[in-house]
Design a protein around this motif. Structure first.
Motif, PDB file in Angstrom:
ATOM      1  N   ALA A   1      -2.808  77.281  50.958  1.00 48.18           N
ATOM      2  CA  ALA A   1      -4.202  76.831  50.944  1.00 48.18           C
ATOM      3  C   ALA A   1      -4.324  75.424  51.523  1.00 48.18           C
ATOM      4  O   ALA A   1      -5.262  75.138  52.273  1.00 48.18           O
ATOM      5  N   VAL A   2      -3.380  74.552  51.198  1.00 44.10           N
ATOM      6  CA  VAL A   2      -3.385  73.189  51.747  1.00 44.10           C
ATOM      7  C   VAL A   2      -3.306  73.246  53.265  1.00 44.10           C
ATOM      8  O   VAL A   2      -4.064  72.574  53.977  1.00 44.10           O
ATOM      9  N   MET A   3      -2.392  74.059  53.789  1.00 38.66           N
ATOM     10  CA  MET A   3      -2.236  74.171  55.235  1.00 38.66           C
ATOM     11  C   MET A   3      -3.499  74.729  55.897  1.00 38.66           C
ATOM     12  O   MET A   3      -3.981  74.184  56.887  1.00 38.66           O
ATOM     13  N   VAL A   4      -4.029  75.803  55.348  1.00 40.06           N
ATOM     14  CA  VAL A   4      -5.196  76.452  55.945  1.00 40.06           C
ATOM     15  C   VAL A   4      -6.412  75.546  55.885  1.00 40.06           C
ATOM     16  O   VAL A   4      -7.128  75.371  56.887  1.00 40.06           O
ATOM     17  N   VAL A   5      -6.665  74.943  54.734  1.00 37.67           N
ATOM     18  CA  VAL A   5      -7.848  74.090  54.582  1.00 37.67           C
ATOM     19  C   VAL A   5      -7.752  72.859  55.470  1.00 37.67           C
ATOM     20  O   VAL A   5      -8.703  72.508  56.175  1.00 37.67           O
ATOM     21  N   SER A   6      -6.609  72.199  55.472  1.00 38.68           N
ATOM     22  CA  SER A   6      -6.486  70.973  56.271  1.00 38.68           C
ATOM     23  C   SER A   6      -6.578  71.273  57.763  1.00 38.68           C
ATOM     24  O   SER A   6      -7.236  70.535  58.510  1.00 38.68           O
ATOM     25  N   LEU A   7      -5.973  72.360  58.218  1.00 42.76           N
ATOM     26  CA  LEU A   7      -6.059  72.702  59.641  1.00 42.76           C
ATOM     27  C   LEU A   7      -7.452  73.187  60.033  1.00 42.76           C
ATOM     28  O   LEU A   7      -7.938  72.875  61.126  1.00 42.76           O
ATOM     29  N   SER A   8      -8.110  73.923  59.141  1.00 40.21           N
ATOM     30  CA  SER A   8      -9.471  74.386  59.438  1.00 40.21           C
ATOM     31  C   SER A   8     -10.448  73.220  59.523  1.00 40.21           C
ATOM     32  O   SER A   8     -11.281  73.160  60.439  1.00 40.21           O
ATOM     33  N   LEU A   9     -10.356  72.304  58.579  1.00 37.31           N
ATOM     34  CA  LEU A   9     -11.228  71.128  58.625  1.00 37.31           C
ATOM     35  C   LEU A   9     -10.910  70.246  59.826  1.00 37.31           C
ATOM     36  O   LEU A   9     -11.814  69.669  60.443  1.00 37.31           O
TER      37      LEU A   9
END
Length: 134
Positions: free
Chosen positions: A114-122
């Protein structure tokens, strides 16, 4: 005592980081440290750009626009945006782990993802704004 000596002999003399397979949480943790170091090292640039952007003189605003108009500077700023977002999201994950939320193996794997997905999406969303797509 001999069992202790045998155990010492079986240990590797050095760690080969190319062979070690880290879990996703390990990579997220390493990136957390890298992003924190990057933010710290780039702090003078960020403060200088903030000072230029807040100055009331036309010369400082023109200099700010000239500097931030460069593609290279925008790529550096995009990296700093990612560093901030990853560091923030991972910091929240670590705070939750500190209060014993998400410490089980599957939960830890999911929260690292989730950290990876959220940070890359933002980062993608802010990057599109930075480069003037919208």
């Amino acid at each position: 005592m001999s069992a202790l000596n045998e155990q010492k002999k079986q240990r590797p003399r050095f760690l080969d980081l190319t062979v070690i397979r880290l879990p996703l949480a390990g990579y997220a943790s390493i990136l957390h440290r890298v992003s924190g170091a990057g933010l710290f090292l780039m702090l003078p640039l960020l403060i200088w750009l903030l000072e230029l952007s807040l100055s009331a003189t036309p010369d400082s605003l023109a200099l700010f626009e000239k500097i931030t108009g460069s593609v290279l500077v925008r790529l550096v700023l995009l990296g700093l945006i990612w560093a901030f977002l990853h560091h923030f999201c991972m910091g929240l994950r670590i705070l939750l782990i500190d209060i014993h939320v998400g410490v089980e193996k599957q939960q830890a794997r999911s929260s690292a993802m989730a950290v990876m997905v959220v940070s890359l999406s933002l980062t993608l969303a802010f990057g599109l704004k930075l480069f003037g797509v919208y």
